[in-house]
Write a protein that holds these residues in place. Structure first.
Motif, PDB file in Angstrom:
ATOM      1  N   VAL A  40       0.835  -1.204   0.000  1.00 16.40           N
ATOM      2  CA  VAL A  40       0.000   0.000   0.000  1.00 16.40           C
ATOM      3  C   VAL A  40       0.872   1.257   0.000  1.00 16.40           C
ATOM      4  O   VAL A  40       0.599   2.225  -0.729  1.00 16.40           O
ATOM      5  CB  VAL A  40      -0.949  -0.007   1.213  1.00 16.40           C
ATOM      6  N   GLN A  41       1.941   1.256   0.790  1.00 14.66           N
ATOM      7  CA  GLN A  41       2.829   2.415   0.845  1.00 14.66           C
ATOM      8  C   GLN A  41       3.500   2.655  -0.499  1.00 14.66           C
ATOM      9  O   GLN A  41       3.566   3.797  -0.980  1.00 14.66           O
ATOM     10  CB  GLN A  41       3.886   2.198   1.929  1.00 14.66           C
ATOM     11  N   ARG A  42       4.018   1.599  -1.112  1.00 11.21           N
ATOM     12  CA  ARG A  42       4.727   1.761  -2.376  1.00 11.21           C
ATOM     13  C   ARG A  42       3.756   2.089  -3.511  1.00 11.21           C
ATOM     14  O   ARG A  42       4.120   2.785  -4.457  1.00 11.21           O
ATOM     15  CB  ARG A  42       5.523   0.490  -2.701  1.00 11.21           C
ATOM     16  N   TRP A  43       2.550   1.571  -3.428  1.00 12.98           N
ATOM     17  CA  TRP A  43       1.536   1.918  -4.427  1.00 12.98           C
ATOM     18  C   TRP A  43       1.283   3.419  -4.415  1.00 12.98           C
ATOM     19  O   TRP A  43       1.190   4.060  -5.469  1.00 12.98           O
ATOM     20  CB  TRP A  43       0.256   1.145  -4.136  1.00 12.98           C
ATOM     21  N   ALA A  44       1.194   3.990  -3.227  1.00 12.25           N
ATOM     22  CA  ALA A  44       0.987   5.440  -3.112  1.00 12.25           C
ATOM     23  C   ALA A  44       2.206   6.203  -3.618  1.00 12.25           C
ATOM     24  O   ALA A  44       2.078   7.253  -4.273  1.00 12.25           O
ATOM     25  CB  ALA A  44       0.688   5.808  -1.655  1.00 12.25           C
ATOM     26  N   THR A  45       3.394   5.685  -3.346  1.00 14.49           N
ATOM     27  CA  THR A  45       4.626   6.344  -3.792  1.00 14.49           C
ATOM     28  C   THR A  45       4.688   6.443  -5.307  1.00 14.49           C
ATOM     29  O   THR A  45       5.174   7.435  -5.862  1.00 14.49           O
ATOM     30  CB  THR A  45       5.857   5.567  -3.276  1.00 14.49           C
ATOM     31  N   LEU A  46       4.190   5.417  -5.995  1.00 14.58           N
ATOM     32  CA  LEU A  46       4.244   5.387  -7.456  1.00 14.58           C
ATOM     33  C   LEU A  46       2.983   5.981  -8.093  1.00 14.58           C
ATOM     34  O   LEU A  46       2.660   5.679  -9.239  1.00 14.58           O
ATOM     35  CB  LEU A  46       4.432   3.947  -7.945  1.00 14.58           C
ATOM     36  N   GLY A  47       2.295   6.840  -7.361  1.00 15.19           N
ATOM     37  CA  GLY A  47       1.060   7.424  -7.872  1.00 15.19           C
ATOM     38  C   GLY A  47       1.243   8.715  -8.636  1.00 15.19           C
ATOM     39  O   GLY A  47       0.256   9.353  -9.020  1.00 15.19           O
ATOM     40  N   ALA A  48       2.482   9.136  -8.882  1.00 17.40           N
ATOM     41  CA  ALA A  48       2.722  10.384  -9.620  1.00 17.40           C
ATOM     42  C   ALA A  48       2.204  10.267 -11.049  1.00 17.40           C
ATOM     43  O   ALA A  48       2.184   9.170 -11.628  1.00 17.40           O
ATOM     44  CB  ALA A  48       4.213  10.710  -9.627  1.00 17.40           C
TER      45      ALA A  48
END
Length: 327
Positions: free
Chosen positions: A216-224
């Motif tokens: 979930v954290q990395r999914w948000a990080t790659l949301g650019a």
């Protein structure tokens, strides 16, 4: 060196927020520079790895050429089976790639991390001998680093076959296809056949195990903006459910499914994988590209919605297209 194995995995999915000396040397970070050549200077001159020693001289006559690369990538069953194993009962590790009245070409391939080993076998289907047999590779825009060994024989009697070993290394993300070039002479006439090598970039993927919280954290990080590719499509290979999709993701695209993430009551699959490359960063470590996916399934409508996020936009697109072909 990563402070721990867990930290090394997390770094695959990190999008740098500002340039630094390490980012500048990371060709796969958003906004980064193109990959620098490897330290042995062979990445941008793949021809330097071709082994010509031992091959007979080429015929002076212009060869009869057949180029079926594009045709093979647009739905050829033999290519698809070896590239992704999408066909029912397909063996994607070995099989016949191409046949014509003169020759049959089969390959057997295996991949570990950023490296691949491909055995090319050419059989003589003619009623007369063929000679000056050789195989070569046109890596094109794939950026693959390669080394071709000499064939086991350059002359074949009817029904005989020769093998040639091809070593590959993925140096960067790619969505092109390399061309396998097989040349020979039959009854004094030179022939050249250009085939699509079923070495697609998904061959260099490795599953990455993530906990639900980290996913979930990395999914948000790659949301650019620009890092995500989303596509909705009809299920054509089977039912739009987890029982069909989960093994295909795990076996054919090497995605590690992450359990414990919001699964929509069993209608959503989440997973992680990484593209391994042979290009090294400033610290001398091989660069990998982390890839995250979420697959939403609507069995009643027979449809999927797939979302892929990576730090490299065209990898997101290429991975989504590869998964769509399987489903």
């Amino acid at each position: 060196q990563p402070s721990s194995p867990t930290q090394g995995i997390l770094d695959l999915f990190t999008v740098p927020s500002a340039p630094s000396s390490s980012v500048v040397n990371d060709p796969f970070a958003p906004g980064g520079l193109p990959p620098k050549p490897p330290t042995d200077h062979l990445a941008d001159d793949v021809s330097a790895l071709s082994m010509e020693t031992g091959f007979p001289p080429a015929s002076a006559a212009a060869p009869v050429r057949s180029d079926v690369v594009e045709e093979m990538t647009l739905g050829d069953a033999k290519f698809d089976a070896l590239a992704v194993g999408a066909a029912e009962g397909a063996n994607r590790m070995k099989g016949v790639l191409y046949e014509d009245p003169h020759v049959a070409v089969a390959i057997e391939h295996d991949y570990r991390g950023s490296e691949g080993r491909v055995t090319v076998r050419v059989a003589n289907k003619c009623s007369t001998p063929i000679d000056t047999l050789r195989s070569d590779l046109d890596a094109g825009e794939t950026g693959l680093r390669y080394e071709f060994g000499a064939p086991s024989s350059t002359s074949l009697q009817p029904g005989e076959a020769a093998a040639q070993l091809l070593m590959l290394e993925c140096m960067k993300p790619f969505d092109a296809v390399a061309a396998l070039v097989v040349s020979f002479r039959s009854q004094g006439v030179p022939y050249e056949v250009r085939l699509a090598l079923p070495c697609v970039f998904t061959k260099f993927l490795e599953p990455v195990q993530l906990s639900p919280n980290v996913f979930v954290q990395r999914w948000a990080t790659l949301g650019a903006p620009g890092l995500e590719h989303m596509v909705t499509f009809a299920a054509t290979a089977g039912s739009a459910n987890a029982a069909f999709a989960k093994p295909r993701l795990a076996d054919l695209v090497r995605v590690a499914v992450v359990d414990g993430v919001d699964d929509g009551g069993g209608s959503i699959l989440s997973g992680a994988t990484a593209l391994r490359t042979g290009t090294v960063n400033a610290g001398g470590e091989k660069i990998s590209v982390g890839c995250l996916i979420r697959l939403e399934m609507n069995e009643a409508a027979g449809a999927f919605r797939l979302t892929v996020r990576t730090a490299v936009p065209h990898v997101s697109t290429a991975l989504a297209e590869a998964i769509q072909k399987l489903l």
